[in-house]
Every structure is written in C-alpha cells, then in structure tokens.
Design a protein around this motif. Sequence first.
Motif, PDB file in Angstrom:
ATOM      1  N   UNK A  92     -10.032  -3.418 -11.102  1.00 37.58           N
ATOM      2  CA  UNK A  92     -11.002  -2.395 -11.472  1.00 37.58           C
ATOM      3  C   UNK A  92     -10.652  -1.000 -10.995  1.00 37.58           C
ATOM      4  N   UNK A  93      -9.366  -0.731 -10.735  1.00 32.78           N
ATOM      5  CA  UNK A  93      -8.983   0.581 -10.219  1.00 32.78           C
ATOM      6  C   UNK A  93      -8.589   1.553 -11.321  1.00 32.78           C
ATOM      7  N   UNK A  94      -8.526   1.106 -12.573  1.00 28.87           N
ATOM      8  CA  UNK A  94      -8.207   1.994 -13.683  1.00 28.87           C
ATOM      9  C   UNK A  94      -9.518   2.501 -14.281  1.00 28.87           C
ATOM     10  N   UNK A 311      -1.158   0.544  -4.565  1.00 28.26           N
ATOM     11  CA  UNK A 311      -2.425  -0.144  -4.325  1.00 28.26           C
ATOM     12  C   UNK A 311      -2.387  -1.033  -3.086  1.00 28.26           C
ATOM     13  N   UNK A 312      -1.187  -1.343  -2.605  1.00 30.01           N
ATOM     14  CA  UNK A 312      -1.029  -2.384  -1.593  1.00 30.01           C
ATOM     15  C   UNK A 312      -0.723  -1.775  -0.228  1.00 30.01           C
ATOM     16  N   UNK A 313      -1.743  -1.632   0.590  1.00 35.50           N
ATOM     17  CA  UNK A 313      -1.588  -1.042   1.918  1.00 35.50           C
ATOM     18  C   UNK A 313      -1.077  -2.070   2.911  1.00 35.50           C
ATOM     19  N   UNK A 314      -0.310  -1.603   3.884  1.00 33.09           N
ATOM     20  CA  UNK A 314       0.157  -2.441   4.982  1.00 33.09           C
ATOM     21  C   UNK A 314      -0.687  -2.232   6.238  1.00 33.09           C
ATOM     22  N   UNK A 326     -11.239   7.197   0.329  1.00 36.23           N
ATOM     23  CA  UNK A 326     -10.658   8.424   0.873  1.00 36.23           C
ATOM     24  C   UNK A 326      -9.287   8.717   0.272  1.00 36.23           C
ATOM     25  N   UNK A 327      -8.632   7.702  -0.276  1.00 39.02           N
ATOM     26  CA  UNK A 327      -7.408   7.865  -1.042  1.00 39.02           C
ATOM     27  C   UNK A 327      -7.393   6.795  -2.129  1.00 39.02           C
ATOM     28  N   UNK A 328      -6.625   7.032  -3.183  1.00 35.33           N
ATOM     29  CA  UNK A 328      -6.516   6.039  -4.254  1.00 35.33           C
ATOM     30  C   UNK A 328      -5.231   5.231  -4.157  1.00 35.33           C
ATOM     31  N   UNK A 329      -4.243   5.772  -3.473  1.00 34.68           N
ATOM     32  CA  UNK A 329      -2.956   5.099  -3.301  1.00 34.68           C
ATOM     33  C   UNK A 329      -2.493   5.290  -1.869  1.00 34.68           C
ATOM     34  N   UNK A 350       8.921   4.468  -9.873  1.00 33.92           N
ATOM     35  CA  UNK A 350       8.628   3.833 -11.155  1.00 33.92           C
ATOM     36  C   UNK A 350       7.353   2.999 -11.069  1.00 33.92           C
ATOM     37  N   UNK A 351       6.894   2.689  -9.847  1.00 31.91           N
ATOM     38  CA  UNK A 351       5.676   1.904  -9.664  1.00 31.91           C
ATOM     39  C   UNK A 351       4.446   2.720 -10.032  1.00 31.91           C
ATOM     40  N   UNK A 352       3.342   2.030 -10.299  1.00 31.16           N
ATOM     41  CA  UNK A 352       2.104   2.701 -10.688  1.00 31.16           C
ATOM     42  C   UNK A 352       1.402   3.329  -9.490  1.00 31.16           C
ATOM     43  N   UNK A 353       1.120   4.601  -9.604  1.00 32.51           N
ATOM     44  CA  UNK A 353       0.260   5.343  -8.683  1.00 32.51           C
ATOM     45  C   UNK A 353      -0.756   6.074  -9.551  1.00 32.51           C
ATOM     46  N   UNK A 354      -2.031   5.984  -9.204  1.00 38.31           N
ATOM     47  CA  UNK A 354      -3.051   6.491 -10.127  1.00 38.31           C
ATOM     48  C   UNK A 354      -3.756   7.751  -9.659  1.00 38.31           C
ATOM     49  N   UNK A 355      -3.644   8.100  -8.369  1.00 41.40           N
ATOM     50  CA  UNK A 355      -4.416   9.246  -7.906  1.00 41.40           C
ATOM     51  C   UNK A 355      -3.853   9.879  -6.656  1.00 41.40           C
TER      52      UNK A 355
END
Length: 448
Positions: A92-94, A311-314, A326-329, A350-355
């Motif tokens: 649901x992030x798009x 989207x994948x935080x460590x 507070x951030x989208x990526x 090349x990976x998806x970043x949206x904001x």
Amino acid sequence: MSALNRAAKKAEAVLGHTKKDLAATTDVSNPDRDGGRYADPSGETMKALVWMGKRDVRVVEVSKPSIVDDRDVIVRVTGSTVCGSDVHLLHGVIVQTEKGDILGHEFCGIIEQVGPGVLKRKVGDRVVNSFAIACGECRFCKQGLTTACDRTNASTVQKMLYGEQISGAFGYSHFVGGYAGGQAEYVRVPIADQNLLKLPDNVPFEKGLYLSDVLPTSYHSVTDTGVSKGDIVAIWGLGPIGFMASMWAFKKGAARVIAIDNNWRTDYATSMLPGLETINFDALGKQTVPAKIHEMVPGGVDVCIEASGGEYAKSLSHKLELASGMEQDTSEIVNECIYSVRKFGTVGMIADYVGFTNHFNIGAVMERGIRFIGCGQCPVHKYWDELLPMIQNNEVDPLIMVTHRIGIEDIAKAYYLQESRDEGWLKCFVETRFSEPRAKGSPELKKI
C-alpha cells in the motif's frame, strides 16, 4: 497515513485531481468502472487480479475489456509474472491505488482485436508488452527515453511530487495513468504499434515475456551506469533485477561482480552465474557491507548498482521513520553504495524509490566525486532490437531466473511468496487458459 500519502491528498485538493482529469489518457483501471462503460459488449468475463486494499489482492471475475481508442488492441494473455515492485502495491505504499484496480505490468499473448488506427500489429500476432506506455511522438520518445513520455500519464499528483510526470504504466495505480494490467486473461493495450513487440515463432512465451521489464531493466542498470571491460562491480539485491544485472555485468566485460543479499539467493546466484562473488550481510556479524567490500577490493569498486529498494530498512531508527511517515524510503543501502565505491566511481539506482529519505550522505557524493545516477524506470522500447536477437540466438536464457510456473488462480499467493522471498522462489511464469504448451526447459506447473 504516510507523509507521501498526505502530500498526494494535498495535491488532489490544490490541483483539482479527479478521475475526470485523467480522462485525457483514458483512465480504465477496470472495465467494470463507470457502469461498465469500457466492458466488451459481448458480456464475456475474465479472471483478473485486483487490488482491494493494503495486503489484500484477489483473483476475481471482471468484464473483458473493449477497444476504447482507435490505436488500441485487445490481447489474449498467454503469460504474466509477479515483479518485486508489485510488492510495493501489496504494502500500500504506491499512492492513488484504488480498490478494484487490475494489476500486472508484464505480460505476453496473442492479439485478438485491433482498432482501426493500428497499422503495424494484426490479429494473431504473438506479442509482449512494454510495462511503460509511450506515445512514440513526444520529444522523449523520439530520443528513446520512453519512460519519460510526456503524453501517457495525466497524474497531477505525480507532477507535484516529482516536478514532472513520467510515462503511464500498466497495472500500477492511477499514479501512472490508471491503466488496467495484464495479470488477467485479457488486456487492452493503448498505442499498440508503439507498446507491443512482435515475438518470432522461435521465441517461446516463457522467454519472450521477460522482455516486458526484467531483461531490459537489468540491462539498463549496467548500461546506464557505464559498466565496461575490466570494471569491478557491486550489486545490492539478488532479486530478478539484481540477479540478471549480475549476468549483464559479466557480459559487459566486468572483471569481477560482487552481489549482496541476506538469504538463499546468494547460493542460488553463484550456482547459476560462474565467477560471481557474494556477500551475505547477515553473516557479517559487526562488520559492515562497505568494510567487507573494501577488504575484498581495497579502495572500493568501480561501479555500485542499487537493485534492492528503499522500502526495506535495516536499522531501528529508519524502521521508526518509515513507520511514522517521517521518510518514505530508507537511505541505508544508498549510503552503503556511496561508502563502497572508489573515488570518482559510479553509483546507479535501478531499485524503486518513491519519495523522500533522511540521512543521505550528500557530502560524500560531492567531495569524493561520485557519479550518482538515478537510472529511472527503464525505457524498455530502447533495448528491444538489441535483446530480442540475444534470446533468439541463445546468447541469453531468461529461464535461468524462472523457478516456478503457476496458474492465474494462484497469482495472489505469489505476491506473498515474492514478499517473503520464499526459499526457491525467484521469478515465476503465470499461465492462463490461453497459454501454449510448456516450453522445453521451463518449470512444471505447480499449485501453491
């Protein structure tokens, strides 16, 4: 609600974004919308995967689409697949994804109907789509930069967030034009002469399908970042894009390729791509990925390619910032690339970043002379003439990444397998009632 979603709502209010505004590009995300205005008059129905909300995608019966514009065709779908970027829809992030939207941006099939304005494609042609929908006439399309098309995406929200829109895309929300996707039994293809590639009879659908996205996109990632003979290349993420980018890097003449992930895919990739070196970051203990890379390549690699996504935080801090809006990526992987590349080396995304992201090390980019490249969504059309012959001549076999064949009735389950990176699952071929017999070398049909 995330900050990006709040920004989208604000843009709708300020810019007057409505479904009517998108009519310029014929927003038909489901033929049953608007009272079935765009449904085939025969009343025929089809199976299709639709988005019903966050973490809720379902196979349902909907109306078969009809021709809307003179340049449309209707394709009888013989194969589709699930992409890592589809998982963003599941989460649901798009923004501007609406209940009932038909999903799927990669498909192949046989043309069943053509509009009177179609000149190059005909009934019976075996075809594969470009995930990006291009007009073929604007200044960007004429340069081969078809994902920058000016005419196929009327989303004012995207214009507000990014400064300008990119092209429309199949099955990926109204943020990219609201076009119904191909995870279905039929699909309407606008501007068909531009957006469908005819497949020769000696290219099975199981191979031709991947010319819609993953093959050109992975090729674009190494081409756009300038990978050349003798380079040492590091690639983050061993999903289908990172896996195939590793293959393409070798084909471009890279002396060494190092791929980074944290699961079974590191072993799978080394078994399929001789010479590939891998780093499983879960096995590093307290050592960081950049430290490991500098241990392997003192001074850093020539090119880094980010193929995993924002989207994948460590870290806990980034997980909290993502969860709170507070951030989208997360910037963590991008920063790892920056720390791992040599001075005046190249980092490509090349990976998806949206904001928006926080804690991005812009100082290191400037001070170390790093060439930082946003590769953009791949202009698929640009590479068709180069890649199709490679498949025909068996120089490239897309089946090295295809681990599963499933029926369309199971495609919703495939989204969750793609999300979990289930062991043994890399890329699938989704068959429909119209699919041809299984091609030699492709996986057997299995229920999931």
